[in-house]
Design an enzyme around this catalytic site. Structure first.
Site, PDB file in Angstrom:
ATOM      1  N   ASP A  41       0.855  -1.188   0.000  1.00 20.87           N
ATOM      2  CA  ASP A  41       0.000   0.000   0.000  1.00 20.87           C
ATOM      3  C   ASP A  41       0.893   1.240   0.000  1.00 20.87           C
ATOM      4  O   ASP A  41       1.053   1.927   1.010  1.00 20.87           O
ATOM      5  CB  ASP A  41      -0.928  -0.012   1.207  1.00 20.87           C
ATOM      6  CG  ASP A  41      -2.043   1.027   1.088  1.00 20.87           C
ATOM      7  OD1 ASP A  41      -2.156   1.648   0.020  1.00 20.87           O
ATOM      8  OD2 ASP A  41      -2.788   1.207   2.059  1.00 20.87           O
ATOM      9  N   HIS A  58      -7.805   0.687   7.720  1.00 21.46           N
ATOM     10  CA  HIS A  58      -8.104   2.014   7.179  1.00 21.46           C
ATOM     11  C   HIS A  58      -9.402   2.547   7.790  1.00 21.46           C
ATOM     12  O   HIS A  58     -10.334   1.785   8.042  1.00 21.46           O
ATOM     13  CB  HIS A  58      -8.213   1.958   5.657  1.00 21.46           C
ATOM     14  CG  HIS A  58      -6.896   1.698   4.997  1.00 21.46           C
ATOM     15  ND1 HIS A  58      -6.777   1.399   3.656  1.00 21.46           N
ATOM     16  CD2 HIS A  58      -5.634   1.676   5.497  1.00 21.46           C
ATOM     17  CE1 HIS A  58      -5.508   1.224   3.362  1.00 21.46           C
ATOM     18  NE2 HIS A  58      -4.798   1.377   4.456  1.00 21.46           N
ATOM     19  N   HIS A  75       3.327   7.023   5.375  1.00 22.08           N
ATOM     20  CA  HIS A  75       4.224   5.923   5.737  1.00 22.08           C
ATOM     21  C   HIS A  75       4.171   4.966   4.533  1.00 22.08           C
ATOM     22  O   HIS A  75       3.531   5.274   3.545  1.00 22.08           O
ATOM     23  CB  HIS A  75       3.834   5.241   7.056  1.00 22.08           C
ATOM     24  CG  HIS A  75       2.373   4.961   7.238  1.00 22.08           C
ATOM     25  ND1 HIS A  75       1.541   5.796   7.946  1.00 22.08           N
ATOM     26  CD2 HIS A  75       1.590   3.951   6.804  1.00 22.08           C
ATOM     27  CE1 HIS A  75       0.309   5.291   7.958  1.00 22.08           C
ATOM     28  NE2 HIS A  75       0.313   4.173   7.263  1.00 22.08           N
ATOM     29  N   PRO A  83      -1.860   7.078  15.323  1.00 19.38           N
ATOM     30  CA  PRO A  83      -3.154   6.619  15.857  1.00 19.38           C
ATOM     31  C   PRO A  83      -3.015   5.383  16.740  1.00 19.38           C
ATOM     32  O   PRO A  83      -2.016   4.661  16.672  1.00 19.38           O
ATOM     33  CB  PRO A  83      -3.931   6.286  14.583  1.00 19.38           C
ATOM     34  CG  PRO A  83      -2.865   5.809  13.629  1.00 19.38           C
ATOM     35  CD  PRO A  83      -1.639   6.630  13.944  1.00 19.38           C
ATOM     36  N   GLY A  84      -4.041   5.158  17.558  1.00 20.36           N
ATOM     37  CA  GLY A  84      -4.094   3.958  18.382  1.00 20.36           C
ATOM     38  C   GLY A  84      -5.018   2.927  17.766  1.00 20.36           C
ATOM     39  O   GLY A  84      -4.644   2.187  16.870  1.00 20.36           O
ATOM     40  N   SER A  85      -6.264   2.891  18.230  1.00 11.69           N
ATOM     41  CA  SER A  85      -7.268   1.984  17.676  1.00 11.69           C
ATOM     42  C   SER A  85      -8.590   2.737  17.592  1.00 11.69           C
ATOM     43  O   SER A  85      -8.651   3.932  17.882  1.00 11.69           O
ATOM     44  CB  SER A  85      -7.425   0.751  18.569  1.00 11.69           C
ATOM     45  OG  SER A  85      -8.043   1.109  19.800  1.00 11.69           O
ATOM     46  N   HIS A 103       4.120   4.331  13.382  1.00 18.06           N
ATOM     47  CA  HIS A 103       2.990   4.821  12.571  1.00 18.06           C
ATOM     48  C   HIS A 103       1.658   4.524  13.238  1.00 18.06           C
ATOM     49  O   HIS A 103       0.601   4.843  12.694  1.00 18.06           O
ATOM     50  CB  HIS A 103       3.037   4.235  11.165  1.00 18.06           C
ATOM     51  CG  HIS A 103       2.432   2.860  11.013  1.00 18.06           C
ATOM     52  ND1 HIS A 103       2.729   1.804  11.839  1.00 18.06           N
ATOM     53  CD2 HIS A 103       1.530   2.375  10.113  1.00 18.06           C
ATOM     54  CE1 HIS A 103       2.054   0.731  11.452  1.00 18.06           C
ATOM     55  NE2 HIS A 103       1.310   1.045  10.414  1.00 18.06           N
ATOM     56  N   GLY A 104       1.695   3.929  14.399  1.00 16.88           N
ATOM     57  CA  GLY A 104       0.472   3.621  15.126  1.00 16.88           C
ATOM     58  C   GLY A 104       0.809   2.834  16.376  1.00 16.88           C
ATOM     59  O   GLY A 104       1.957   2.836  16.844  1.00 16.88           O
ATOM     60  N   GLY A 126       0.377  -0.502  16.507  1.00 17.88           N
ATOM     61  CA  GLY A 126       0.923  -1.788  16.071  1.00 17.88           C
ATOM     62  C   GLY A 126       0.062  -2.939  16.543  1.00 17.88           C
ATOM     63  O   GLY A 126      -0.520  -2.905  17.639  1.00 17.88           O
TER      64      GLY A 126
END
Length: 466
Positions: free
Chosen positions: A147, A226, A336, A369-371, A393-394, A396
């Site tokens: 992506d 996403h 990313h 971001p988290g969730s 990037h988050g 994970g």
């Protein structure tokens, strides 16, 4: 002319049934006065240089059968280096052994100069998610990812949480109308954006063929993790946005380059693996030399895919804000799954791959971001050389998608979302908040890499249902 037989065509490289059928019919109708040797010589030319015949009235259809497939190329075989380059791992206690092993193997490639592993890292295909890799004059398609240019974008809006109380229904209607998720389909009204007029779409045959689908998917998002979500952003004192430190309405989105990026990744990975033979454990990390035609084509295509991903976010944000009568105060966004040409600490130019990692150069703004039920953070990079100017990037993944399906239920997900005050449109058990690492631990592990300037809490979330 004597009729060419199927076996004869196969011997000169026409192994595709469609190509053979076209040759027999076109030659019989339009080249019947040519000798067999002349026909064979012509067919050799079409196979080797199909682009030279794409405008020919009769031969273009034959040429097109060779445009999709990379030509067999000479390859070099490489062994892994015994001494690995510099590798820095952040938050190592919470990173699975498989991801560390993948990163260590990638560091032994002959073209690698430096690497870093972010605290949200987990095993992936080729380079682990959360892996950052600097190479010498080489680009690795699978160290960028499928992506290409996957991206975060946040629009800050001058409204408070009272907007949710008054207009939650309108927000949900707009999100259903102006967002689309999943592999296929498109928005009800096809949007417009200047990216679709980019001359780069005409630079390679592959990009020409992908332009139509890119136009259809413009402004849509993929599946998996996403999302598009409205939430409440608390900006802290002294933030780089130059805005008062208070709570704002904000729109946050996460998606990438759709079929365009996926096709580019698969096409050039195939070429890389055919021309750069590596030991099996790292075979998917085959690279393209930046001085080759394939390397230059991939770089051009990767950058177009990144611009296209940005355009998709532009469409999502402008459509939603317009439908709700909202005005943007500021916007923050970052890629990313991308590669950049950058200078390392010693002044050497390198290709820096960030697969699931946020650029965190000195002063660079980004979003981590988290969730669907936990915080996302607005951050400013500190420019740490050991991390290759990167951050996570988050949060994970803490468990695979299959494990997430097996270990939770829809009712348990609803309970967590209800407690967090989050409304979910679509979504799936695979993206259950418990499938992710604790975003607070991840942020704590990278205090040396970024400063936190704001905290975003999701309120209405839209994701792919499957």
């Amino acid at each position: 002319m004597s009729i060419l037989k199927t076996k004869e065509l196969s011997k000169i490289g026409y192994t595709n049934d469609k190509a053979r059928s076209l040759v027999i019919n076109i030659m019989a109708r339009n080249y019947k006065h040519h000798s067999k040797s002349e026909i064979i010589a012509l067919l050799h030319q079409i196979r080797e240089y199909p682009q030279d015949f794409i405008d020919d009235q009769f031969l273009c259809k034959i040429a097109e059968t060779f445009m999709d497939r990379p030509k067999p190329l000479a390859f070099k075989s490489y062994s892994l280096l015994q001494e690995t380059g510099q590798l820095k791992i952040y938050g190592g206690r919470d990173i699975e052994a498989g991801a560390k092993k993948q990163m260590e193997l990638s560091m032994s490639l002959p073209v690698v100069l430096q690497g870093a592993l972010m605290p949200d890292a987990h095993a992936g295909y080729g380079l682990p998610i959360g892996g950052v890799l600097a190479t010498r004059n080489a680009v690795i398609p699978y160290a960028v990812g499928v992506d290409i240019g996957c991206r975060m974008a946040m629009t800050i809006i001058d409204e408070s949480d009272s907007f949710f109380k008054r207009y939650s229904h309108q927000i949900k209607v707009s999100m259903k109308q102006f967002t689309h998720f999943g592999m296929e389909g498109m928005l009800d009204v096809q949007p417009e954006h200047e990216i679709m007029d980019s001359p780069v779409f005409h630079q390679t045959e592959l990009l020409k063929k992908l332009q139509g689908k890119a136009a259809r998917q413009l402004g849509s998002s993929g599946g998996g993790n996403h999302f598009v979500e409205f939430g409440e952003l608390e900006l802290f004192e002294g933030n780089s946005m130059g805005l008062p430190s208070k709570k704002y309405l904000a729109l946050l989105s996460h998606s990438g380059s759709r079929a365009l990026g996926a096709n580019v990744a698969q096409y050039y990975t195939r070429i890389a693996m055919e021309t750069c033979k590596l030991p099996k454990p790292v075979s998917s990390l085959a690279w393209l030399d930046m001085d080759t035609q394939a390397g230059q084509e991939y770089w051009l295509s990767m950058n177009l895919a990144g611009d296209y991903a940005k355009a998709c976010h532009d469409v999502i944000h402008s459509s939603l804000l317009k439908s709700l009568g909202l005005q943007a105060l500021a916007k923050v966004e970052n890629h990313h799954n991308f590669a950049w040409k950058e200078l390392l600490e010693d002044g050497l130019e390198a290709v820096v791959h960030r697969k699931g990692a946020t650029p965190a150069h000195q002063g660079a703004m980004g979003i981590i971001p988290g969730s669907m039920s936990t915080a996302a953070y607005l951050v400013k990079g500190k420019g740490v050389a050991a991390s290759l100017n990167s951050a996570s990037h988050g949060a994970g993944r803490a468990m695979s998608r299959q494990k997430a399906r097996n270990s939770s239920t829809v009712s348990a997900l609803k309970k967590i979302l209800g407690t967090a005050g989050v409304t979910l449109i679509g979504g799936s058990i695979e993206e259950h908040p418990m499938a992710y690492k604790d975003i607070e631990r991840v942020m704590q592990a990278q205090t040396a890499l970024v400063d936190v300037e704001g905290r975003f809490m999701p309120r209405i979330v839209r994701m792919n249902k499957d």
